[in-house]
Write a protein that holds these residues in place. Structure first.
Motif, mmCIF file in Angstrom:
data_model
loop_
_atom_site.group_PDB
_atom_site.id
_atom_site.type_symbol
_atom_site.label_atom_id
_atom_site.label_comp_id
_atom_site.label_asym_id
_atom_site.label_seq_id
_atom_site.Cartn_x
_atom_site.Cartn_y
_atom_site.Cartn_z
ATOM 1 N N LEU A 162 8.673 -13.091 -13.050
ATOM 2 C CA LEU A 162 7.685 -12.996 -11.986
ATOM 3 C C LEU A 162 8.127 -11.991 -10.921
ATOM 4 O O LEU A 162 9.207 -12.117 -10.343
ATOM 5 N N PRO A 163 7.293 -10.975 -10.645
ATOM 6 C CA PRO A 163 7.596 -10.052 -9.548
ATOM 7 C C PRO A 163 7.180 -10.690 -8.230
ATOM 8 O O PRO A 163 6.000 -10.896 -7.963
ATOM 9 N N SER A 164 8.135 -11.008 -7.395
ATOM 10 C CA SER A 164 7.873 -11.792 -6.195
ATOM 11 C C SER A 164 7.628 -10.950 -4.959
ATOM 12 O O SER A 164 7.046 -11.440 -3.983
ATOM 13 N N THR A 165 8.039 -9.680 -4.970
ATOM 14 C CA THR A 165 8.015 -8.905 -3.743
ATOM 15 C C THR A 165 7.885 -7.415 -4.033
ATOM 16 O O THR A 165 8.376 -6.935 -5.064
ATOM 17 N N LEU A 166 7.218 -6.687 -3.126
ATOM 18 C CA LEU A 166 6.980 -5.261 -3.276
ATOM 19 C C LEU A 166 7.280 -4.549 -1.965
ATOM 20 O O LEU A 166 7.108 -5.113 -0.883
ATOM 21 N N ALA A 167 7.699 -3.278 -2.069
ATOM 22 C CA ALA A 167 7.883 -2.436 -0.889
ATOM 23 C C ALA A 167 7.603 -0.993 -1.281
ATOM 24 O O ALA A 167 8.221 -0.467 -2.213
ATOM 25 N N ALA A 168 6.660 -0.359 -0.582
ATOM 26 C CA ALA A 168 6.338 1.038 -0.855
ATOM 27 C C ALA A 168 7.341 1.952 -0.163
ATOM 28 O O ALA A 168 7.907 1.610 0.883
ATOM 29 N N HIS A 169 7.559 3.122 -0.742
ATOM 30 C CA HIS A 169 8.397 4.136 -0.106
ATOM 31 C C HIS A 169 7.760 4.505 1.233
ATOM 32 O O HIS A 169 6.540 4.620 1.333
ATOM 33 N N PRO A 170 8.545 4.684 2.293
ATOM 34 C CA PRO A 170 7.943 4.928 3.607
ATOM 35 C C PRO A 170 7.167 6.220 3.728
ATOM 36 O O PRO A 170 6.269 6.314 4.570
ATOM 37 N N SER B 129 12.657 -10.973 -1.502
ATOM 38 C CA SER B 129 12.127 -9.979 -0.564
ATOM 39 C C SER B 129 12.852 -8.660 -0.745
ATOM 40 O O SER B 129 14.064 -8.640 -0.989
ATOM 41 N N VAL B 130 12.108 -7.552 -0.643
ATOM 42 C CA VAL B 130 12.708 -6.219 -0.613
ATOM 43 C C VAL B 130 12.048 -5.420 0.508
ATOM 44 O O VAL B 130 10.905 -5.678 0.887
ATOM 45 N N ASP B 131 12.784 -4.449 1.016
ATOM 46 C CA ASP B 131 12.232 -3.518 2.000
ATOM 47 C C ASP B 131 12.845 -2.157 1.758
ATOM 48 O O ASP B 131 13.973 -2.050 1.271
ATOM 49 N N TRP B 132 12.092 -1.101 2.092
ATOM 50 C CA TRP B 132 12.518 0.261 1.814
ATOM 51 C C TRP B 132 12.415 1.073 3.089
ATOM 52 O O TRP B 132 11.325 1.354 3.588
ATOM 53 N N GLY B 133 13.561 1.420 3.663
ATOM 54 C CA GLY B 133 13.611 2.324 4.797
ATOM 55 C C GLY B 133 13.963 3.716 4.305
ATOM 56 O O GLY B 133 13.981 3.994 3.104
ATOM 57 N N ARG B 134 14.227 4.612 5.231
ATOM 58 C CA ARG B 134 14.556 5.984 4.828
ATOM 59 C C ARG B 134 15.966 6.033 4.247
ATOM 60 O O ARG B 134 16.964 5.860 4.941
ATOM 61 N N GLY B 135 16.033 6.253 2.924
ATOM 62 C CA GLY B 135 17.323 6.398 2.266
ATOM 63 C C GLY B 135 18.047 5.109 1.969
ATOM 64 O O GLY B 135 19.137 5.142 1.430
ATOM 65 N N MET B 136 17.458 3.962 2.313
ATOM 66 C CA MET B 136 18.153 2.710 2.053
ATOM 67 C C MET B 136 17.154 1.618 1.728
ATOM 68 O O MET B 136 15.974 1.676 2.089
ATOM 69 N N GLY B 137 17.613 0.613 1.013
ATOM 70 C CA GLY B 137 16.797 -0.537 0.684
ATOM 71 C C GLY B 137 17.562 -1.810 0.990
ATOM 72 O O GLY B 137 18.800 -1.844 0.951
ATOM 73 N N ALA B 138 16.827 -2.845 1.334
ATOM 74 C CA ALA B 138 17.427 -4.159 1.577
ATOM 75 C C ALA B 138 16.748 -5.165 0.671
ATOM 76 O O ALA B 138 15.546 -5.064 0.403
ATOM 77 N N LEU C 208 0.842 -1.183 0.000
ATOM 78 C CA LEU C 208 0.000 0.000 0.000
ATOM 79 C C LEU C 208 0.878 1.233 0.000
ATOM 80 O O LEU C 208 1.836 1.325 0.791
ATOM 81 N N LEU C 209 0.570 2.195 -0.886
ATOM 82 C CA LEU C 209 1.317 3.437 -0.905
ATOM 83 C C LEU C 209 0.961 4.270 0.315
ATOM 84 O O LEU C 209 -0.051 4.034 0.988
ATOM 85 N N ALA C 210 1.780 5.287 0.585
ATOM 86 C CA ALA C 210 1.610 6.081 1.793
ATOM 87 C C ALA C 210 0.296 6.842 1.831
ATOM 88 O O ALA C 210 -0.142 7.259 2.903
ATOM 89 N N ASP C 211 -0.372 7.016 0.659
ATOM 90 C CA ASP C 211 -1.648 7.731 0.653
ATOM 91 C C ASP C 211 -2.793 6.884 1.194
ATOM 92 O O ASP C 211 -3.889 7.387 1.455
ATOM 93 N N GLY C 212 -2.565 5.582 1.366
ATOM 94 C CA GLY C 212 -3.581 4.699 1.897
ATOM 95 C C GLY C 212 -4.712 4.394 0.944
ATOM 96 O O GLY C 212 -5.627 3.640 1.290
ATOM 97 N N ALA C 213 -4.676 4.946 -0.261
ATOM 98 C CA ALA C 213 -5.760 4.754 -1.222
ATOM 99 C C ALA C 213 -5.345 3.935 -2.425
ATOM 100 O O ALA C 213 -6.183 3.547 -3.235
ATOM 101 N N ARG D 17 5.948 6.314 -4.956
ATOM 102 C CA ARG D 17 7.027 5.416 -5.342
ATOM 103 C C ARG D 17 6.917 4.063 -4.654
ATOM 104 O O ARG D 17 6.519 3.963 -3.496
ATOM 105 N N VAL D 18 7.300 3.045 -5.417
ATOM 106 C CA VAL D 18 7.278 1.670 -4.917
ATOM 107 C C VAL D 18 8.439 0.918 -5.541
ATOM 108 O O VAL D 18 8.922 1.267 -6.628
ATOM 109 N N MET D 19 8.910 -0.104 -4.852
ATOM 110 C CA MET D 19 10.024 -0.904 -5.317
ATOM 111 C C MET D 19 9.550 -2.337 -5.501
ATOM 112 O O MET D 19 8.787 -2.859 -4.679
ATOM 113 N N SER D 20 9.965 -2.973 -6.597
ATOM 114 C CA SER D 20 9.608 -4.368 -6.860
ATOM 115 C C SER D 20 10.864 -5.189 -7.078
ATOM 116 O O SER D 20 11.852 -4.713 -7.638
ATOM 117 N N GLY D 21 10.821 -6.436 -6.601
ATOM 118 C CA GLY D 21 11.904 -7.383 -6.854
ATOM 119 C C GLY D 21 11.358 -8.566 -7.623
ATOM 120 O O GLY D 21 10.212 -8.986 -7.405
#
Length: 428
Positions: free
Chosen positions: A351-359, A399-408, A312-317, A364-368
């Motif tokens: 196949l896109p296996s994983t998603l992480a929205a910008h905090p 798996s991906v994750d998006w923190g402030r200024g960094m991604g794992a 879910l993006l930060a707008d919640g919609a 913006r969103v990141m896909s792996g």
């Protein structure tokens, strides 16, 4: 020799950045692209260090020339263009690679001081900001599928193929052992995901058994679920060198509506909607839930799109669902229809296996994906990613994750940490 005259378009530039052009019209050659437009901003403002910009017209990022965009959208030469510019996403930079003996199924970088990783070897590991190992948490008897931090109490939740979720408290420093707090018991099949709300008061679990569990994070004094004594359980216990006895928790609610495996369940990112949750599954549906009452409030059905992950993006919609057909569907959660076509689709070669929205950035969103590539997308232009980077050895991204200024990212090649930021975001 006759001079070839290049068509131009009148344009007014606007921005929310500190780099504001004087309020006037500019005649922009139709052949100009992002590079020339960015040069214009830098030269007019005499910026001491060049800053790359991206440009939007009518909310869409310009990827071709001004003339091509106008031709595609039927805009005449005499029409004044309203061009917004933003600072470009800087190219991601690899900070570290942490090799592992087995696949890494889940990562979290929400705690800036630690990287959290769950592995197929049934263990959870914590690394410090310099990627040094701090703790290895045992207890699961099958591959770990999902990990997360629970509030700010140094508590970790981990889900597993062993059908349980475990809560463990870890010390701040390298010295000291972790403390097993509780095991969560509901599911009769592997648990796909576990997430915590912002306050660390509740958890959501999703499972292959089609159920979603809603849990309090309070630790009871006695078992809420009776111990099972099956042959299978005894075999699993023999595989653990030293069994850690923890109190057995029961869920507050069991939410039932999916007709296939549930891939992920997440809380709403909005504080005003903390009673809402969303889930996706292999039944090609995205469902909204009233957590307080444990009921499904709406269902969006996509035609033949079994979903593997949800963000879910930060707008919640806006929700994004990754599907086995190599697409990520962008969905409006405010839509009233039960069968919906995606507002847009992010295409992937694998196949896109994983998603992480910008905090914080609601666009913006990141896909792996299984091609080993992580892609960063901007919802204002879904035709292509604004940035991409590949794991060091090109293995599948799980798996991906998006923190402030960094991604794992985690996958077949272990854990990698990347610096990902834009011009307005300070990087660690």
């Amino acid at each position: 020799m006759a001079t070839v005259q290049v068509a131009s378009h009148p344009a007014i530039f606007t921005t929310k950045t500190p780099h504001v052009l004087p309020a006037q019209k500019y005649m922009v050659p139709a052949t100009w692209r992002r590079y020339q437009l960015s040069q214009l901003i830098n030269k007019v403002l005499s910026l001491p260090q060049p800053i790359p910009f991206d440009f939007l017209i009518a909310g869409e990022v310009i990827r071709a020339s001004i003339g091509d965009w106008c031709a595609e959208h039927g805009v005449g030469e005499e029409e004044t263009l309203q061009i917004e510019y933003i600072e470009s996403l800087m190219p991601p930079q690899r900070m570290a690679t942490i090799l592992q003996d087995d696949w890494v199924s889940s990562v979290s970088c929400q705690n800036p001081a630690n990287i959290l990783a769950g592995s197929y070897d049934s263990n959870v590991r914590i690394f410090d900001a310099s990627q040094n190992p701090l703790h290895t948490i045992t207890g699961h008897t099958a591959p770990v599928t999902s990990v997360c931090w629970v509030g700010e109490e140094r508590i970790i939740a981990s889900a597993s193929h062993d059908r349980t979720v475990r809560l463990v408290r870890v010390p701040e420093v390298h010295e000291g052992a972790s403390t097993a707090l509780a095991s969560l018991h509901l599911h009769t099949a592997p648990v796909s995901s576990v997430v915590s709300d912002r306050q660390g008061m509740r958890l959501l679990t999703a499972s292959w058994d089609t159920f979603i569990g809603v849990w309090s994070t309070s630790i009871p004094d006695v078992d809420e679920v009776a111990m099972e004594h099956t042959t299978e359980d005894r075999k699993k216990r023999r595989k653990v060198a030293e069994e850690i006895r923890t109190v057995r928790k029961a869920p507050e609610h069991v939410m039932k509506s999916h007709t296939g495996r549930v891939s992920r369940a997440v809380f709403s990112p909005l504080a005003a909607a903390d009673h809402m949750a969303y889930s996706c599954g292999l039944d090609s549906t995205l469902r909204s839930w009233d957590i307080a009452n444990g009921v499904c409030t709406s269902t969006i059905t996509l035609s033949e799109k079994p979903m593997t992950d949800l963000a879910l993006l930060a707008d919640g919609a806006t929700a994004l669902g990754a599907s086995t057909d190599r697409t990520v569907s962008v969905l409006d959660l405010r839509a009233s229809t039960t069968t919906s076509a995606p507002a847009s689709t992010l295409l992937h070669p694998a196949l896109p296996s994983t998603l992480a929205a910008h905090p914080t950035d609601e666009r913006r969103v990141m896909s792996g994906a299984y091609d080993g590539v992580v892609r960063v997308w901007d919802m204002r232009s879904a035709k292509a990613p604004v940035a991409s980077f590949k794991g060091e050895n090109g293995g599948k991204i799980l798996s991906v994750d998006w923190g402030r200024g960094m991604g794992a990212l985690g996958g077949e090649d272990g854990v990698e940490v990347w610096k990902i930021g834009d011009g307005g975001e300070k990087l660690p």
